[in-house]
Scaffold this active site. Structure first.
Site, PDB file in Angstrom:
ATOM      1  N   THR A   1     -24.896  30.836 -32.907  1.00 38.71           N
ATOM      2  CA  THR A   1     -24.122  29.888 -33.721  1.00 38.71           C
ATOM      3  C   THR A   1     -24.630  28.479 -33.406  1.00 38.71           C
ATOM      4  OG1 THR A   1     -22.413  29.838 -31.994  1.00 38.71           O
ATOM      5  CG2 THR A   1     -21.999  31.255 -33.881  1.00 38.71           C
TER       6      THR A   1
ATOM      7  N   GLU B   1     -26.606  30.758 -17.705  1.00 40.69           N
ATOM      8  CA  GLU B   1     -27.995  31.196 -17.677  1.00 40.69           C
ATOM      9  C   GLU B   1     -28.484  31.159 -16.228  1.00 40.69           C
ATOM     10  OE1 GLU B   1     -30.549  29.215 -20.444  1.00 40.69           O
ATOM     11  OE2 GLU B   1     -29.085  29.413 -22.039  1.00 40.69           O
TER      12      GLU B   1
ATOM     13  N   ALA C   1     -23.718  14.967  -9.475  1.00 38.02           N
ATOM     14  CA  ALA C   1     -24.257  13.947 -10.381  1.00 38.02           C
ATOM     15  C   ALA C   1     -25.715  14.265 -10.672  1.00 38.02           C
ATOM     16  CB  ALA C   1     -24.126  12.575  -9.742  1.00 38.02           C
TER      17      ALA C   1
ATOM     18  N   CYS D   1     -25.266  25.562 -24.475  1.00 39.38           N
ATOM     19  CA  CYS D   1     -23.822  25.626 -24.730  1.00 39.38           C
ATOM     20  C   CYS D   1     -23.124  24.277 -24.762  1.00 39.38           C
ATOM     21  CB  CYS D   1     -23.150  26.499 -23.681  1.00 39.38           C
ATOM     22  SG  CYS D   1     -23.554  28.230 -23.873  1.00 39.38           S
TER      23      CYS D   1
ATOM     24  N   LYS E   1     -23.904  21.774 -27.718  1.00 43.71           N
ATOM     25  CA  LYS E   1     -23.524  22.348 -29.020  1.00 43.71           C
ATOM     26  C   LYS E   1     -22.006  22.520 -29.124  1.00 43.71           C
ATOM     27  CE  LYS E   1     -24.249  27.018 -29.258  1.00 43.71           C
ATOM     28  NZ  LYS E   1     -23.021  27.734 -29.584  1.00 43.71           N
TER      29      LYS E   1
HETATM   30  C1  UDX Z   1     -22.512  26.936 -19.439  1.00 45.98           C
HETATM   31  C2  UDX Z   1     -21.171  27.425 -18.868  1.00 45.98           C
HETATM   32  O1  UDX Z   1     -21.162  27.263 -17.447  1.00 45.98           O
HETATM   33  C3  UDX Z   1     -20.918  28.860 -19.254  1.00 45.98           C
HETATM   34  O2  UDX Z   1     -19.647  29.280 -18.778  1.00 45.98           O
HETATM   35  C4  UDX Z   1     -20.958  28.956 -20.777  1.00 45.98           C
HETATM   36  O3  UDX Z   1     -20.730  30.248 -21.220  1.00 45.98           O
HETATM   37  C5  UDX Z   1     -22.299  28.447 -21.304  1.00 45.98           C
HETATM   38  O4  UDX Z   1     -22.518  27.114 -20.837  1.00 45.98           O
HETATM   39  P1  UDX Z   1     -25.088  27.125 -18.787  1.00 45.98           P
HETATM   40  O5  UDX Z   1     -25.350  26.252 -19.973  1.00 45.98           O
HETATM   41  O6  UDX Z   1     -25.936  28.322 -18.596  1.00 45.98           O
HETATM   42  O7  UDX Z   1     -23.571  27.657 -18.811  1.00 45.98           O
HETATM   43  O8  UDX Z   1     -25.278  26.229 -17.476  1.00 45.98           O
HETATM   44  P2  UDX Z   1     -24.386  25.499 -16.373  1.00 45.98           P
HETATM   45  O9  UDX Z   1     -24.775  26.031 -15.056  1.00 45.98           O
HETATM   46  O10 UDX Z   1     -22.970  25.491 -16.698  1.00 45.98           O
HETATM   47  O11 UDX Z   1     -24.988  24.012 -16.458  1.00 45.98           O
HETATM   48  C6  UDX Z   1     -24.918  23.252 -17.665  1.00 45.98           C
HETATM   49  C7  UDX Z   1     -25.547  21.894 -17.497  1.00 45.98           C
HETATM   50  O12 UDX Z   1     -24.753  21.076 -16.675  1.00 45.98           O
HETATM   51  C8  UDX Z   1     -26.941  21.896 -16.847  1.00 45.98           C
HETATM   52  O13 UDX Z   1     -27.750  20.962 -17.532  1.00 45.98           O
HETATM   53  C9  UDX Z   1     -26.669  21.467 -15.432  1.00 45.98           C
HETATM   54  O14 UDX Z   1     -27.775  20.844 -14.821  1.00 45.98           O
HETATM   55  C10 UDX Z   1     -25.516  20.505 -15.633  1.00 45.98           C
HETATM   56  N1  UDX Z   1     -24.678  20.347 -14.446  1.00 45.98           N
HETATM   57  C11 UDX Z   1     -23.893  21.373 -14.016  1.00 45.98           C
HETATM   58  C12 UDX Z   1     -24.653  19.123 -13.775  1.00 45.98           C
HETATM   59  O15 UDX Z   1     -25.352  18.175 -14.149  1.00 45.98           O
HETATM   60  N2  UDX Z   1     -23.816  18.981 -12.691  1.00 45.98           N
HETATM   61  C13 UDX Z   1     -23.030  19.993 -12.259  1.00 45.98           C
HETATM   62  O16 UDX Z   1     -22.287  19.773 -11.269  1.00 45.98           O
HETATM   63  C14 UDX Z   1     -23.069  21.223 -12.920  1.00 45.98           C
END
Ligand code: UDX
Length: 434
Positions: free
Chosen positions: A86, A156, A256, A264, A267
């Site tokens: 989606t 992921e 940070a 995800c 979007k």
């Molecule tokens: C996320 C959600 O965690 C998951 O539950 C949902 O189903 C899909 O989206 P994902 O996109 O795989 O999963 O990655 P995630 O580990 O959550 O990180 C997302 C982004 O946030 C990354 O760019 C990561 O670097 C950033 N992030 C995460 C930070 O900058 N700081 C943090 O403390 C945590």
């Protein structure tokens, strides 16, 4: 239980393989015949740790198969999952539901068994379940079926672990027999005491968006605190720890960095904004989060330029890590894209290394010169900037890195190194919020 997954992308494939591992009989379906052929040869379309082994063992055990044939695949199924993409609709940021509705239309004429549960796993705006139900009922008015919402919360790089040890499983349906089917589908997790939360379909659809928007807000909050720390002479890691120890806040998602990216958060936050605006109930906090995160990515490029004195024309800058986070080859909305653009706009020459993402990255960033290792990227560079916290970059030999370079700037956008150790290796070291 017999299960069909419509869509063998990230979510469909991981969920299908895990359901098969629970002992269910699963067929993963996709329109892309080449993808199905590759899956049959145990070649994964994505990089996800452990997935190839999980797929292989379940295919060998005869519980998991792949097909392009929807009609044959849904025959005799207890549950048919819709796990198609989606993406953001071009132009307005709404979720593009064309693949979901196309799947619903196909299922409408394919399903013949009574009491089949159609489960929406794709992330869909509130009310999509109603529309899926309408589409199926219109084509197949005699069929006894139920449409259930069951959002995924997989990260992921950790998707298999997240699937098998979830914090919760959310099931949106008011139909009691459909709830029973979902209980049976998730029985192994349920026995493991993962909470199974039953809600209405609309609540379940919103839970997914609210969860991702909240997490994106948490990240953006700490990123803004980091900027403030830099101005005030405070340390954002101490601030994170200090607030995270409060159980009401929690310590996770308070790192940070260069801003969130991925398939995800960008979007889903955008889609939530559009839904809220359409219902004349603006969600101003999420609006601010989306804007702050967008601006942050280019700001990180400028941070590197400032560390180099403000004029980087003709300078060589090496980036370590291009994917939006470690343990994936996914480049979707990666902060590195905006950072690279900012550096190229300023006239820099950009080299980069990433353990898994270089092939994907080269498609999006054709002007970046890919290197064979972190040290190779750093050769004769004026600055090295650490963008993604891959394990391979956590214990770099900083003296060796410094010796390879022409300059001495190390910009650490993930706060992996301690200031003293970087300085001891000879670096002019810049990190985030410290
Ligand atoms: C996320 C959600 O965690 C998951 O539950 C949902 O189903 C899909 O989206 P994902 O996109 O795989 O999963 O990655 P995630 O580990 O959550 O990180 C997302 C982004 O946030 C990354 O760019 C990561 O670097 C950033 N992030 C995460 C930070 O900058 N700081 C943090 O403390 C945590």
């Amino acid at each position: 239980m017999k299960i069909a997954m419509i869509g063998s992308g990230y979510v469909g494939l991981v969920s299908g393989a895990c359901f098969a591992d629970f002992g269910h009989e699963v067929v993963c379906v996709d329109k892309d015949a080449a993808k199905i052929d590759r899956l049959n040869a145990n070649i994964m379309p994505i990089y996800e740790p452990g997935l190839d082994a999980l797929v292989k063992s379940n295919v060998d055990a005869g519980r998991l198969s792949f097909s392009t044939d929807v009609l044959r695949s849904v025959k005799g199924c207890d549950a048919v999952f819709i796990a198609v993409g989606t993406p953001s609709r071009r132009g307005d940021g709404h979720a593009d539901l064309s693949y979901v509705y196309a799947a619903a239309e196909e299922l409408a004429s394919a399903i013949i068994d009574p009491r089949t549960v159609v489960v929406t796993k794709s992330t869909v705006p509130v009310g999509t379940g109603d529309e899926v139900e309408r589409i199926i009922r219109e084509t197949n008015p005699q069929l006894e079926f139920a449409v259930v919402s069951n959002p995924e919360f997989l990260r992921e790089g950790a998707a298999i672990g997240d699937f098998k040890r979830p914090d919760r499983i959310v099931v949106g349906s008011d139909v009691e027999w459909a709830r029973d089917v979902m209980r049976a589908v998730y029985r192994p997790l349920f026995l493991n005491e993962s909470p199974l939360l039953f809600t209405s379909r609309r609540s379940s659809e919103l839970i997914k968006y609210a969860a991702n928007a909240f997490l994106a807000t948490k990240i953006t909050f700490i990123n803004e605190m980091a900027d403030l720390c830099e101005k005030l002479g405070a340390n954002v890691q101490d601030v994170s720890r200090g607030i995270g120890l409060d159980n009401r806040i929690g310590s996770k998602f308070l790192h940070a960095g260069p801003g969130y990216g991925g398939s995800c958060f960008p979007k889903d936050t955008l889609a939530l904004l559009k839904t809220a605006q359409d219902h004349e109930t603006p969600v101003r906090i999420v609006e601010a989060v989306v804007q702050a995160n967008d601006l942050r990515k280019r700001a990180m490029g400028r941070k590197i330029i400032t560390a180099l004195g403000g004029d980087v024309r003709g300078m060589k800058i090496a980036l370590l890590g291009l994917t939006f986070k470690p343990n994936t080859d996914d480049m979707r909305d990666a902060p590195s894209i905006a950072i690279v653009q900012t550096l190229l706009d300023a006239g820099a020459i950009v080299h980069a290394h990433d353990p898994e993402g270089m092939e994907e990255a080269a498609k999006i960033l054709p002007d970046v010169i890919m290197a064979s290792s972190a040290y190779d990227a750093a050769k004769n560079a004026h600055a090295v900037a650490l963008i993604t916290e891959w394990d391979a970059y956590r214990a770099l030999d900083l003296k060796k890195l410094h010796a390879a370079m022409a300059g001495d700037v190390l910009v650490d956008l993930r706060n992996i190194y301690r200031t003293e150790e970087a300085q001891a290796a000879g670096f002019n070291y810049v990190s985030v919020g410290r």
